[in-house]
Design a protein around this motif. Structure first.
Motif, PDB file in Angstrom:
ATOM      1  N   LYS A  70     -12.371 -29.777  -8.339  1.00  0.00           N
ATOM      2  CA  LYS A  70     -13.671 -29.113  -8.147  1.00  0.00           C
ATOM      3  C   LYS A  70     -14.591 -29.313  -9.348  1.00  0.00           C
ATOM      4  O   LYS A  70     -15.663 -28.733  -9.407  1.00  0.00           O
ATOM      5  CB  LYS A  70     -13.447 -27.623  -7.889  1.00  0.00           C
ATOM      6  N   ASN A  71     -14.154 -30.166 -10.303  1.00  0.00           N
ATOM      7  CA  ASN A  71     -14.952 -30.492 -11.486  1.00  0.00           C
ATOM      8  C   ASN A  71     -15.339 -29.244 -12.292  1.00  0.00           C
ATOM      9  O   ASN A  71     -16.458 -29.126 -12.761  1.00  0.00           O
ATOM     10  CB  ASN A  71     -16.188 -31.310 -11.099  1.00  0.00           C
ATOM     11  N   ILE A  72     -14.373 -28.329 -12.428  1.00  0.00           N
ATOM     12  CA  ILE A  72     -14.583 -27.093 -13.172  1.00  0.00           C
ATOM     13  C   ILE A  72     -13.927 -27.255 -14.540  1.00  0.00           C
ATOM     14  O   ILE A  72     -12.793 -27.726 -14.647  1.00  0.00           O
ATOM     15  CB  ILE A  72     -13.966 -25.888 -12.422  1.00  0.00           C
ATOM     16  N   LYS A  73     -14.642 -26.847 -15.583  1.00  0.00           N
ATOM     17  CA  LYS A  73     -14.122 -26.972 -16.937  1.00  0.00           C
ATOM     18  C   LYS A  73     -13.005 -25.954 -17.170  1.00  0.00           C
ATOM     19  O   LYS A  73     -13.111 -24.808 -16.739  1.00  0.00           O
ATOM     20  CB  LYS A  73     -15.221 -26.735 -17.961  1.00  0.00           C
ATOM     21  N   HIS A  92     -15.969 -21.564 -18.884  1.00  0.00           N
ATOM     22  CA  HIS A  92     -14.785 -22.320 -18.492  1.00  0.00           C
ATOM     23  C   HIS A  92     -13.623 -21.360 -18.249  1.00  0.00           C
ATOM     24  O   HIS A  92     -13.677 -20.191 -18.607  1.00  0.00           O
ATOM     25  CB  HIS A  92     -14.413 -23.328 -19.582  1.00  0.00           C
ATOM     26  N   TYR A  93     -12.572 -21.885 -17.644  1.00  0.00           N
ATOM     27  CA  TYR A  93     -11.358 -21.114 -17.395  1.00  0.00           C
ATOM     28  C   TYR A  93     -10.309 -21.468 -18.440  1.00  0.00           C
ATOM     29  O   TYR A  93     -10.276 -22.588 -18.944  1.00  0.00           O
ATOM     30  CB  TYR A  93     -10.802 -21.413 -15.995  1.00  0.00           C
ATOM     31  N   ILE A  94      -9.447 -20.514 -18.711  1.00  0.00           N
ATOM     32  CA  ILE A  94      -8.322 -20.737 -19.606  1.00  0.00           C
ATOM     33  C   ILE A  94      -7.050 -20.591 -18.777  1.00  0.00           C
ATOM     34  O   ILE A  94      -6.809 -19.539 -18.193  1.00  0.00           O
ATOM     35  CB  ILE A  94      -8.311 -19.734 -20.771  1.00  0.00           C
ATOM     36  N   VAL A  95      -6.265 -21.656 -18.714  1.00  0.00           N
ATOM     37  CA  VAL A  95      -5.016 -21.651 -17.966  1.00  0.00           C
ATOM     38  C   VAL A  95      -3.887 -21.464 -18.974  1.00  0.00           C
ATOM     39  O   VAL A  95      -3.717 -22.283 -19.877  1.00  0.00           O
ATOM     40  CB  VAL A  95      -4.820 -22.965 -17.171  1.00  0.00           C
ATOM     41  N   CYS A 100      -4.516 -26.404 -12.399  1.00  0.00           N
ATOM     42  CA  CYS A 100      -5.287 -27.438 -13.107  1.00  0.00           C
ATOM     43  C   CYS A 100      -5.753 -28.532 -12.158  1.00  0.00           C
ATOM     44  O   CYS A 100      -6.890 -29.009 -12.264  1.00  0.00           O
ATOM     45  CB  CYS A 100      -4.455 -28.044 -14.240  1.00  0.00           C
ATOM     46  N   ARG A 101      -4.900 -28.912 -11.228  1.00  0.00           N
ATOM     47  CA  ARG A 101      -5.285 -29.932 -10.260  1.00  0.00           C
ATOM     48  C   ARG A 101      -6.459 -29.450  -9.415  1.00  0.00           C
ATOM     49  O   ARG A 101      -7.426 -30.179  -9.195  1.00  0.00           O
ATOM     50  CB  ARG A 101      -4.082 -30.302  -9.371  1.00  0.00           C
TER      51      ARG A 101
END
Length: 118
Positions: A104-107, A84-87, A98-99
């Motif tokens: 793109k349904n990415i965690k 997953h990504y950390i914002v 985040c949008r």
């Protein structure tokens, strides 16, 4: 039952009216040991009830109940995340990122000081 030699129903009845502070008359006369036991029972019983009520009110009034379980659920979700990504930050750019990730349904997980993040 042990101290006064009463049957179970009389003993239970006396214990309940004592702890509940209802104060109906005693079924049988109490001995000195019975009175001492009753004093300890009243202090312990009333103290326990007040302690439980205090903590219950604290959970409800301070919103800790929701926060405790919400926090545990969130921590569990985060522990289960993989790849997953950390914002960092949910300002103008953070919202855009985040949008895009959501579309793109990415965690992803957002780290932000202020409340109100997705």
């Amino acid at each position: 039952m042990v101290i006064e030699g009463w049957n179970i129903l009389d003993s239970l009845y006396m214990t309940i009216i004592t702890i509940a502070s209802v104060g109906y008359k005693e079924i049988h006369e109490l001995s000195a040991r019975g009175r001492m036991f009753t004093i300890v029972l009243i202090i312990g019983g009333v103290g326990s009830v007040l302690y439980a009520l205090n903590n219950g009110a604290k959970l409800i009034l301070e919103g800790e109940f929701k926060e405790i379980f919400g926090r545990k659920r969130l921590e569990k979700k985060i522990r289960e995340l993989k790849n997953h990504y950390i914002v960092c930050g949910y300002g103008r750019m953070g919202k855009i990122i985040c949008r895009e990730l959501r579309e793109k349904n990415i965690k992803f997980v957002v780290v932000e000081k202020k409340a109100g993040c997705p």
